[in-house]
Design a protein around this motif. Structure first.
Motif, PDB file in Angstrom:
ATOM      1  N   ARG A 229       4.740   2.121 -13.003  1.00 13.56           N
ATOM      2  CA  ARG A 229       4.126   2.973 -12.001  1.00 13.56           C
ATOM      3  C   ARG A 229       3.195   3.961 -12.684  1.00 13.56           C
ATOM      4  O   ARG A 229       3.263   4.174 -13.892  1.00 13.56           O
ATOM      5  CB  ARG A 229       5.200   3.717 -11.206  1.00 13.56           C
ATOM      6  CG  ARG A 229       6.139   2.793 -10.431  1.00 13.56           C
ATOM      7  CD  ARG A 229       6.948   3.561  -9.410  1.00 13.56           C
ATOM      8  NE  ARG A 229       6.090   4.111  -8.360  1.00 13.56           N
ATOM      9  CZ  ARG A 229       5.677   3.419  -7.302  1.00 13.56           C
ATOM     10  NH1 ARG A 229       6.005   2.158  -7.155  1.00 13.56           N
ATOM     11  NH2 ARG A 229       4.925   3.987  -6.390  1.00 13.56           N
TER      12      ARG A 229
ATOM     13  N   ARG B 154      -1.354  -3.452 -10.052  1.00 17.88           N
ATOM     14  CA  ARG B 154      -1.350  -2.220  -9.259  1.00 17.88           C
ATOM     15  C   ARG B 154      -2.602  -1.418  -9.609  1.00 17.88           C
ATOM     16  O   ARG B 154      -3.007  -1.383 -10.774  1.00 17.88           O
ATOM     17  CB  ARG B 154      -0.097  -1.397  -9.556  1.00 17.88           C
ATOM     18  CG  ARG B 154      -0.069  -0.032  -8.890  1.00 17.88           C
ATOM     19  CD  ARG B 154       1.234   0.699  -9.165  1.00 17.88           C
ATOM     20  NE  ARG B 154       2.312   0.159  -8.345  1.00 17.88           N
ATOM     21  CZ  ARG B 154       3.486  -0.243  -8.791  1.00 17.88           C
ATOM     22  NH1 ARG B 154       3.735  -0.179 -10.085  1.00 17.88           N
ATOM     23  NH2 ARG B 154       4.405  -0.704  -7.979  1.00 17.88           N
ATOM     24  N   TRP B 155      -3.244  -0.783  -8.622  1.00 16.14           N
ATOM     25  CA  TRP B 155      -4.451  -0.015  -8.906  1.00 16.14           C
ATOM     26  C   TRP B 155      -4.483   1.269  -8.090  1.00 16.14           C
ATOM     27  O   TRP B 155      -3.862   1.381  -7.038  1.00 16.14           O
ATOM     28  CB  TRP B 155      -5.706  -0.849  -8.658  1.00 16.14           C
ATOM     29  CG  TRP B 155      -5.899  -1.327  -7.247  1.00 16.14           C
ATOM     30  CD1 TRP B 155      -6.618  -0.712  -6.249  1.00 16.14           C
ATOM     31  CD2 TRP B 155      -5.394  -2.546  -6.673  1.00 16.14           C
ATOM     32  NE1 TRP B 155      -6.583  -1.466  -5.099  1.00 16.14           N
ATOM     33  CE2 TRP B 155      -5.840  -2.589  -5.328  1.00 16.14           C
ATOM     34  CE3 TRP B 155      -4.611  -3.592  -7.163  1.00 16.14           C
ATOM     35  CZ2 TRP B 155      -5.519  -3.651  -4.497  1.00 16.14           C
ATOM     36  CZ3 TRP B 155      -4.284  -4.648  -6.324  1.00 16.14           C
ATOM     37  CH2 TRP B 155      -4.741  -4.669  -5.006  1.00 16.14           C
ATOM     38  N   LYS B 156      -5.247   2.233  -8.627  1.00 14.45           N
ATOM     39  CA  LYS B 156      -5.292   3.554  -8.002  1.00 14.45           C
ATOM     40  C   LYS B 156      -6.512   4.316  -8.517  1.00 14.45           C
ATOM     41  O   LYS B 156      -6.896   4.170  -9.683  1.00 14.45           O
ATOM     42  CB  LYS B 156      -4.020   4.324  -8.361  1.00 14.45           C
ATOM     43  CG  LYS B 156      -3.874   5.699  -7.729  1.00 14.45           C
ATOM     44  CD  LYS B 156      -2.550   6.326  -8.124  1.00 14.45           C
ATOM     45  CE  LYS B 156      -2.314   7.655  -7.422  1.00 14.45           C
ATOM     46  NZ  LYS B 156      -1.001   8.245  -7.787  1.00 14.45           N
TER      47      LYS B 156
ATOM     48  N   GLN C 242       0.852  -1.188   0.000  1.00 16.82           N
ATOM     49  CA  GLN C 242       0.000   0.000   0.000  1.00 16.82           C
ATOM     50  C   GLN C 242       0.888   1.238   0.000  1.00 16.82           C
ATOM     51  O   GLN C 242       1.836   1.328   0.786  1.00 16.82           O
ATOM     52  CB  GLN C 242      -0.911   0.029   1.228  1.00 16.82           C
ATOM     53  CG  GLN C 242      -2.011  -1.023   1.220  1.00 16.82           C
ATOM     54  CD  GLN C 242      -2.921  -0.889   2.426  1.00 16.82           C
ATOM     55  OE1 GLN C 242      -2.475  -0.571   3.530  1.00 16.82           O
ATOM     56  NE2 GLN C 242      -4.207  -1.119   2.233  1.00 16.82           N
ATOM     57  N   GLU C 243       0.583   2.176  -0.882  1.00 15.78           N
ATOM     58  CA  GLU C 243       1.285   3.459  -0.908  1.00 15.78           C
ATOM     59  C   GLU C 243       0.425   4.477  -0.171  1.00 15.78           C
ATOM     60  O   GLU C 243      -0.740   4.685  -0.525  1.00 15.78           O
ATOM     61  CB  GLU C 243       1.527   3.904  -2.354  1.00 15.78           C
ATOM     62  CG  GLU C 243       2.348   5.169  -2.462  1.00 15.78           C
ATOM     63  CD  GLU C 243       2.602   5.564  -3.904  1.00 15.78           C
ATOM     64  OE1 GLU C 243       3.080   6.699  -4.125  1.00 15.78           O
ATOM     65  OE2 GLU C 243       2.323   4.748  -4.814  1.00 15.78           O
TER      66      GLU C 243
ATOM     67  N   ILE D 264      -3.226   5.709  -1.302  1.00 14.21           N
ATOM     68  CA  ILE D 264      -3.429   6.274  -2.643  1.00 14.21           C
ATOM     69  C   ILE D 264      -3.252   5.237  -3.753  1.00 14.21           C
ATOM     70  O   ILE D 264      -3.746   5.430  -4.863  1.00 14.21           O
ATOM     71  CB  ILE D 264      -2.483   7.465  -2.899  1.00 14.21           C
ATOM     72  CG1 ILE D 264      -1.023   7.052  -2.754  1.00 14.21           C
ATOM     73  CG2 ILE D 264      -2.818   8.608  -1.953  1.00 14.21           C
ATOM     74  CD1 ILE D 264      -0.049   8.160  -3.105  1.00 14.21           C
ATOM     75  N   SER D 265      -2.556   4.132  -3.467  1.00 12.17           N
ATOM     76  CA  SER D 265      -2.477   3.053  -4.452  1.00 12.17           C
ATOM     77  C   SER D 265      -2.108   1.763  -3.739  1.00 12.17           C
ATOM     78  O   SER D 265      -1.530   1.784  -2.640  1.00 12.17           O
ATOM     79  CB  SER D 265      -1.453   3.366  -5.556  1.00 12.17           C
ATOM     80  OG  SER D 265      -0.132   3.245  -5.075  1.00 12.17           O
ATOM     81  N   GLN D 266      -2.453   0.634  -4.372  1.00 16.43           N
ATOM     82  CA  GLN D 266      -2.171  -0.671  -3.810  1.00 16.43           C
ATOM     83  C   GLN D 266      -1.688  -1.600  -4.922  1.00 16.43           C
ATOM     84  O   GLN D 266      -1.972  -1.376  -6.101  1.00 16.43           O
ATOM     85  CB  GLN D 266      -3.427  -1.253  -3.138  1.00 16.43           C
ATOM     86  CG  GLN D 266      -3.991  -0.360  -2.036  1.00 16.43           C
ATOM     87  CD  GLN D 266      -5.246  -0.921  -1.412  1.00 16.43           C
ATOM     88  OE1 GLN D 266      -5.191  -1.827  -0.589  1.00 16.43           O
ATOM     89  NE2 GLN D 266      -6.397  -0.388  -1.806  1.00 16.43           N
ATOM     90  N   SER D 267      -0.982  -2.670  -4.530  1.00  9.58           N
ATOM     91  CA  SER D 267      -0.460  -3.577  -5.554  1.00  9.58           C
ATOM     92  C   SER D 267      -0.230  -4.966  -4.994  1.00  9.58           C
ATOM     93  O   SER D 267       0.003  -5.144  -3.793  1.00  9.58           O
ATOM     94  CB  SER D 267       0.852  -3.033  -6.133  1.00  9.58           C
ATOM     95  OG  SER D 267       1.854  -2.977  -5.130  1.00  9.58           O
TER      96      SER D 267
END
Length: 453
Positions: free
Chosen positions: A315, A284-286, A27-28, A35-38
């Motif tokens: 990214r 990865r999604w956001k 998780q970012e 804000i984003s996960q992968s």
């Protein structure tokens, strides 16, 4: 089992068995906000010594020995796509007349490292090496396919980013005619089910980059009443695995409404991610506001990127518009409409309906997103009429030369369903750069050397 037996099993497992980790969830976080996960497969560098597999070999095995980079057809080999073993060599001869023949008969398993066999000759400091020639970086454009293409918003951005379009698929006739007017490519007028159940897989389906915009109406927060196509639309989202089997892209991207991440729709989202990871893809999604990339109205979308085995996971690009150093101001309505030369616009693209609204300042972004019906913001700054189709298309960042087929209602639907081209250009531009860097790594790859006595 009795409780005592279960405790003994747990103790034995903790003492004598090894825990193996192959995937990582990340998780970012910005402040307190995710804000984003992968989900990513551990790379060779992250694995324990002698426990990992070369990322280049994984990539070659999945894509074929030459990677089919920048080509329109899959690599030639005897094996089928699912069981390809591209590194197996039947006979490799050393180039000099006094060299010894080396024969490798068994297929190379993906878990085994590729090796170079070296035969040392009696002459001191003389070594002859038999190994495959490295792949050179691509000379032609990377190839691109688009599923559920609609009027071609994301496809237009991909082409502007330098991708070479090989096919587009959509089941709507008007959308397909629009695609034929604007793209020199194969247009497949069929639904996803038909595409996935065809017995013959054509070579042009093998692409470097694939984009999929599955129908999003069911997942939209505005979807409050069951529709006749709901079951069909949801089912398309469960076709990821057969699509990947046919296209075998290096990178596949998805676009969806942010409503797919609502609790009621999470099982469908999790199913999509699982299909990709089951095929070995990193994911990865956001959530992205497309206004941050030059779209003249806020449009929040769920964007997903997935990369095949061995391919680094791209990214997300950094926003180009907004407040902050180095960013451009948000695009305004005036900036978009001032570029239109109405004298050159065909009559069918200048239709509108009269309105009785308040005049407003065009030197600002559109306050509501454009939808299939035009949306709540479908009001010209004069307040006296709706936007014309040419204006709606421009506000969705289509080029002014983009042509549309169909009735007034059909054209508005095509425009409202589109992904803004301006985002696609930036998005795919970053992906292309990442693939170029990986191609350099593949070209420079040197397998381990084993000396033969």
């Amino acid at each position: 089992l009795r409780r005592e037996d279960w405790r003994d099993i747990k103790r034995l497992a903790s003492e004598q068995m090894q825990l193996t980790c192959r995937w990582r969830f990340t998780q970012e976080i910005d402040g307190n906000k995710v804000i984003s996960q992968s989900f990513t497969r551990l790379s060779e560098r992250e694995a324990d010594a002698q426990k990992g597999c070369s990322d280049v070999l994984l990539w070659r095995k999945y894509r074929g020995k030459d990677g089919s980079v920048g080509t329109s057809s899959p690599s030639k080999r005897k094996h089928g796509p699912a069981d390809a073993a591209p590194f197996a060599q039947k006979r490799t001869s050393l180039p000099r007349s006094d060299a010894t023949m080396i024969t490798i008969e068994d297929d190379v398993d993906e878990s085994e490292p590729e090796i170079v066999l070296v035969r040392r000759k009696s002459t001191p400091n003389s070594t002859t090496v038999a190994r495959a020639r490295n792949n050179a970086p691509p000379k032609s454009a990377y190839t691109y396919g688009d599923i559920c293409t609609g009027a071609g918003g994301m496809a237009s951005g991909a082409v502007q980013a330098g991708l070479r379009m090989q096919f587009a698929l959509d089941h709507d006739h008007d959308a397909c005619e629009t695609l034929r007017l604007n793209f020199n490519t194969r247009v497949l007028e069929e639904d996803v089910h038909t595409f996935c159940t065809k017995l013959k897989v054509r070579g042009y389906l093998r692409v470097d980059v694939l984009h999929i915009s599955f129908p999003c109406k069911f997942y939209s927060p505005a979807h409050t009443v069951a529709g006749k196509d709901d079951e069909h639309n949801v089912a398309t989202g469960y076709a990821v695995k057969p699509i990947l089997e046919r296209c075998r892209p290096r990178v596949v991207t998805f676009e969806q409404t942010f409503g797919m991440l609502r609790s009621a729709n999470l099982p469908h989202f999790h199913a999509l991610v699982k299909q990709a990871t089951d095929a070995g893809y990193n994911v990865r999604w956001k959530l992205i506001n497309l206004a941050d990339f030059g779209n003249p109205h806020a449009r929040k979308r769920l964007i997903i990127i997935a990369s095949c085995p061995g391919e680094p996971l791209p990214r997300f690009p950094e926003p180009t518009h907004g407040s902050g150093p180095g960013k451009k101001p948000y695009t305004t309505i005036y900036q978009v409409l001032s570029r239109i030369d109405y004298a050159t616009v065909p009559a069918y693209m200048q239709q509108y309906s009269e309105k009785r609204g308040a005049e407003y300042d065009p030197h600002q972004p559109l306050k509501q997103a454009i939808t299939c019906s035009g949306g709540l913001g479908n009001l010209h700054p004069s307040g006296r009429r709706s936007f014309m189709p040419i204006e709606l298309a421009a506000l969705q960042t289509f080029r002014l030369s983009h042509r549309f087929h169909g009735t007034y209602t059909s054209i508005k639907t095509q425009i409202g369903n589109a992904v803004p081209c301006v985002f696609g250009k930036t998005f795919f531009g970053e992906i292309v750069e990442d693939m170029k860097e990986h191609d350099k790594t593949v070209a420079e790859y040197m397998p381990p050397v084993v000396e033969l006595d």
